[in-house]
Design an enzyme around this catalytic site. Structure first.
Site, PDB file in Angstrom:
ATOM      1  N   HIS A  70      43.309  27.945  33.089  1.00 25.58           N
ATOM      2  CA  HIS A  70      42.311  28.626  34.116  1.00 25.58           C
ATOM      3  C   HIS A  70      42.300  27.382  35.318  1.00 25.58           C
ATOM      4  O   HIS A  70      41.350  27.614  36.207  1.00 25.58           O
ATOM      5  CB  HIS A  70      41.052  29.176  33.827  1.00 25.58           C
ATOM      6  CG  HIS A  70      41.444  30.611  33.020  1.00 25.58           C
ATOM      7  ND1 HIS A  70      40.945  31.141  32.261  1.00 25.58           N
ATOM      8  CD2 HIS A  70      42.571  31.364  33.369  1.00 25.58           C
ATOM      9  CE1 HIS A  70      41.312  32.083  31.883  1.00 25.58           C
ATOM     10  NE2 HIS A  70      42.409  32.471  32.577  1.00 25.58           N
ATOM     11  N   GLU A 122      37.733  29.226  36.465  1.00 23.78           N
ATOM     12  CA  GLU A 122      38.891  29.602  37.176  1.00 23.78           C
ATOM     13  C   GLU A 122      38.364  29.813  38.816  1.00 23.78           C
ATOM     14  O   GLU A 122      39.112  29.179  39.707  1.00 23.78           O
ATOM     15  CB  GLU A 122      39.458  30.907  36.837  1.00 23.78           C
ATOM     16  CG  GLU A 122      40.470  31.424  37.787  1.00 23.78           C
ATOM     17  CD  GLU A 122      40.973  33.084  37.286  1.00 23.78           C
ATOM     18  OE1 GLU A 122      40.916  33.332  36.182  1.00 23.78           O
ATOM     19  OE2 GLU A 122      41.163  33.796  38.292  1.00 23.78           O
ATOM     20  N   ASN A 216      38.025  37.888  29.659  1.00 22.52           N
ATOM     21  CA  ASN A 216      38.787  39.161  29.609  1.00 22.52           C
ATOM     22  C   ASN A 216      38.641  39.813  28.022  1.00 22.52           C
ATOM     23  O   ASN A 216      38.494  41.059  27.963  1.00 22.52           O
ATOM     24  CB  ASN A 216      40.257  38.871  29.750  1.00 22.52           C
ATOM     25  CG  ASN A 216      41.003  38.165  28.700  1.00 22.52           C
ATOM     26  OD1 ASN A 216      41.357  38.919  27.607  1.00 22.52           O
ATOM     27  ND2 ASN A 216      41.172  36.919  28.390  1.00 22.52           N
TER      28      ASN A 216
HETATM   29  S1  SF4 Z   1      45.242  36.311  31.187  1.00 28.04           S
HETATM   30 FE1  SF4 Z   1      46.711  36.362  33.005  1.00 28.04          FE
HETATM   31  S2  SF4 Z   1      46.074  34.771  34.420  1.00 28.04           S
HETATM   32 FE2  SF4 Z   1      45.044  34.372  32.494  1.00 28.04          FE
HETATM   33  S3  SF4 Z   1      46.374  33.102  31.519  1.00 28.04           S
HETATM   34 FE3  SF4 Z   1      46.861  35.033  30.803  1.00 28.04          FE
HETATM   35  S4  SF4 Z   1      48.785  35.530  32.481  1.00 28.04           S
HETATM   36 FE4  SF4 Z   1      47.729  33.929  32.908  1.00 28.04          FE
END
Ligand code: SF4
Length: 276
Positions: A70, A122, A216
């Site tokens: 990131h 990030e 995420n």
């Molecule tokens: S989630 Fe998307 S932005 Fe983050 S490391 Fe993986 S591919 Fe890259």
């Protein structure tokens, strides 16, 4: 117990790439965690002698610094290079993109708005590429505290939800005459999000596997919980509780973008064992 995996889950392109780069650079150190996954970081340390430090000052001339997925700030990168540290850049290209956009737009005189969490590495990195006015917002109400003048350019943290980004961009488009919108939300995140939603709808218990500090993974868990109230976020099989599966028949599994496949397999094996 029927166990189903989401159609898309786990490691994304950027993480696979970063791990490969780290594995190719044995006896190096990453500046900050390479990815949001403690177990994988430990594996890189024990199997590939890739260490980790949070202190920039730890790097000495001639040493190798692997830049995390990131990214880091522009100043930190410059400092490493000035000190003649060998920099191996494992920043995901989807993160490099908003960094470049911010640099370019702000050089052209646009006020830059970043939709994301300003405490996230990030976003600290992306923000550092601005040369002029730059603001980080998470909600529409954050605009109350800032005054935007002139032309606006907006980028998003790669792991944000498109619906939330639309809300922010709609606010700007309604108020400013020139708004450049760059959708920098990563597709890997979207695909995993859509897949977790589809699976959560037909499951009566959901297990989302990933780092508890991973943005995420937390998003996947939130979506999962919206459609399947019995959703659980775990980092390792040891956290599974038998009671979660009592009276359940359909167990869905998803995993964050930094979750290695071997952990997912261990979790499936453990679920089978405790529900047998
Ligand atoms: S989630 Fe998307 S932005 Fe983050 S490391 Fe993986 S591919 Fe890259």
């Amino acid at each position: 117990m029927n166990i189903s995996l989401a159609e898309n889950y786990g490691f994304c392109f950027g993480v696979k790439r970063a791990i490969k780069i780290a594995e190719e650079n044995q006896n190096s150190r990453t500046y900050g965690p390479l990815i949001h996954n403690t177990q994988e970081i430990e594996r890189l340390e024990s199997d590939f002698k890739v260490g980790l430090t949070d202190r920039l000052d730890d790097f000495k001339a001639g040493e190798t610094a692997v830049v995390r997925t990131h990214g880091i700030t522009k100043d930190e990168l410059a400092t490493l290079r000035e000190r003649q540290v060998e920099v191996v850049n494992a920043t995901c290209p989807y993160v490099t993109k908003p960094q470049n956009i911010v640099q370019e737009m702000s050089a052209e005189g646009y006020t830059v708005v970043i939709f994301g969490d300003e405490e996230h590495p990030e976003i600290k990195g992306v923000k550092s590429y601005a040369q002029g006015a730059v603001y980080t917002v998470l909600h529409v109400k954050d605009f109350e505290k800032i005054e935007i003048v002139g032309r606006v350019a907006i980028v998003a943290q790669t792991t944000r939800k498109v619906e939330d980004f639309l809300e922010i961009t709609e606010y700007l488009v309604k108020r400013y005459k020139e708004v450049r919108v760059f959708n920098t939300i990563c597709n890997a995140t979207l695909e995993n999000q859509e897949a977790v939603e589809a699976l959560a709808k037909k499951s009566d218990v959901m297990i989302v596997i990933g780092g508890k500090n991973s943005s995420n993974t937390k998003q996947l868990y939130t979506i999962s919980k919206d459609f399947c109230p019995d959703s659980h976020l775990i980092e390792s099989p040891q956290e599974l509780e038998k009671i979660w599966f009592d009276t359940k028949q359909e167990c869905g599994i998803s995993a964050g973008a930094s979750t290695p496949d071997w952990i997912i397999q261990d979790v499936i094996a453990k679920i089978k064992e405790i529900t047998a």
